[in-house]
Enzyme design. Structure first.
Site, short mmCIF file in Angstrom:
data_model
loop_
_atom_site.label_atom_id
_atom_site.label_comp_id
_atom_site.label_asym_id
_atom_site.label_seq_id
_atom_site.Cartn_x
_atom_site.Cartn_y
_atom_site.Cartn_z
N ILE A 16 5.45 -3.08 -7.64
CA ILE A 16 4.68 -1.85 -7.89
C ILE A 16 5.26 -0.74 -7.01
CG2 ILE A 16 2.40 -0.78 -7.81
CD1 ILE A 16 1.24 -3.71 -7.83
N ARG A 17 5.89 0.23 -7.62
CA ARG A 17 6.60 1.29 -6.87
C ARG A 17 7.34 0.66 -5.68
NH1 ARG A 17 3.68 4.95 -4.42
NH2 ARG A 17 1.78 3.77 -4.70
N ARG B 138 12.80 3.37 -0.37
CA ARG B 138 11.43 3.43 -0.88
C ARG B 138 11.44 3.78 -2.37
NH1 ARG B 138 8.16 7.57 1.03
NH2 ARG B 138 6.39 6.41 0.23
N CYS C 51 6.22 -5.29 0.18
CA CYS C 51 6.31 -3.94 -0.41
C CYS C 51 6.25 -2.87 0.67
CB CYS C 51 5.25 -3.77 -1.50
SG CYS C 51 5.71 -2.50 -2.68
N HIS D 223 4.82 -8.38 -4.45
CA HIS D 223 3.47 -8.70 -3.96
C HIS D 223 3.11 -10.13 -4.32
CE1 HIS D 223 2.09 -4.52 -3.13
NE2 HIS D 223 2.97 -4.22 -4.04
N GLU E 68 0.77 -11.78 -3.12
CA GLU E 68 -0.69 -11.94 -3.01
C GLU E 68 -1.41 -11.61 -4.31
OE1 GLU E 68 1.15 -9.54 -1.97
OE2 GLU E 68 0.10 -7.62 -2.14
N GLY F 273 0.87 -1.17 0.00
CA GLY F 273 0.00 0.00 0.00
C GLY F 273 0.90 1.21 0.00
N GLU F 274 0.74 2.07 0.98
CA GLU F 274 1.60 3.25 1.09
C GLU F 274 2.15 3.27 2.52
OE1 GLU F 274 2.19 4.98 -1.74
OE2 GLU F 274 3.78 5.78 -0.46
N SER F 275 3.47 3.06 2.63
CA SER F 275 4.04 2.90 3.97
C SER F 275 3.89 4.16 4.82
CB SER F 275 5.51 2.49 3.88
OG SER F 275 6.25 3.43 3.16
N1 GLN Z 1 6.02 2.92 -2.57
C1 GLN Z 1 5.21 2.43 -1.51
C2 GLN Z 1 5.73 2.82 -0.15
O1 GLN Z 1 6.84 3.21 0.02
C3 GLN Z 1 5.05 0.93 -1.57
C4 GLN Z 1 4.29 0.51 -2.78
C5 GLN Z 1 3.54 -0.76 -2.62
O2 GLN Z 1 3.35 -1.26 -1.52
N2 GLN Z 1 3.05 -1.27 -3.72
O3 GLN Z 1 5.01 2.70 0.78
#
Ligand code: GLN
Length: 203
Positions: free
Chosen positions: A136-137, A107, A78, A181, A183, A46-48
């Site tokens: 993903i990112r 990150r 992630c 990921h 999942e 998600g977004e840390s």
């Molecule tokens: N870039 C996100 C972060 O630093 C992580 C991206 C992801 O979990 N798909 O939180």
């Protein structure tokens, strides 16, 4: 065996489904009381930064650290990997991590959303062919400290670019983290691997 998925933000449902496919009882965790009743925890992607802020707001940061310190197994994918890192690069100055794995994670290291990619990754100790991995990112592990062990690296840019050979999976005792990921693919071997780590601690 009951495994929780930290359900503050991110792809919680996919992890719950992958755990159930492995035969575990899977529950969403949002409160300290729920955290107290699980044998293991997944911290999703998600977004840390967001997950970290919400964990502080929901009074979960101290209980999370306490349960990991007691030896409860945890698996971060992630953003979850970022949260399990003892040291984070390219994060806002006030971003807190839960910590626990002796590693430095960068990150968004592989680039932005448009630089997302898939690769098959060979994971140490994982039987069968390399696992499909979706990035993903994604972060990478810039440095693995002496307390932790690298389990996988990416082929990355075949021309030998800056991402080639980067560490993307790490284990330290009961803590596991992947840049990718698992999942989001139908291959549940990473979740099975984590479930067997949890089983070892409750035997
Ligand atoms: N870039 C996100 C972060 O630093 C992580 C991206 C992801 O979990 N798909 O939180």
């Amino acid at each position: 065996m009951r495994i929780g998925v930290l359900a503050l933000q991110g792809d919680v449902r996919e992890h719950l489904e992958a755990l159930r496919a492995c035969g575990a009882e899977a529950v969403a965790v949002r409160r300290p009381a729920e955290l107290a009743e699980i044998d293991g925890l997944i911290i999703p992607g998600g977004e840390s930064t967001t997950i970290s802020k919400l964990a502080v707001a929901f009074d979960l940061m101290a209980p999370l650290r306490a349960r990991l310190a007691e030896g409860m197994p945890a698996f971060g994918s992630c953003a979850g990997m970022v949260l399990l890192a003892d040291r984070i690069l390219d994060a806002p100055a006030d971003q807190q991590s839960i910590g626990g794995i002796d590693m430095t994670v960068r990150r968004n290291a592989f680039g932005r959303q448009v630089d997302s990619f898939e690769e098959h990754v060979r994971v140490d100790g994982m039987p069968g062919p390399p696992v499909p991995a979706v990035f993903i990112r994604a972060p990478w592990v810039e440095e693995v400290g002496p307390g932790a062990e690298a389990l996988a690296t990416v082929v990355g840019d075949p021309s030998g670019g800056r991402d080639a050979g980067r560490v993307v999976a790490v284990r330290q005792g009961a803590l596991l983290a992947t840049s990718f990921h698992p999942e989001l693919t139908g291959d549940h071997r990473m979740h099975e691997y984590f479930c067997s780590m949890v089983k070892e601690t409750i035997r």
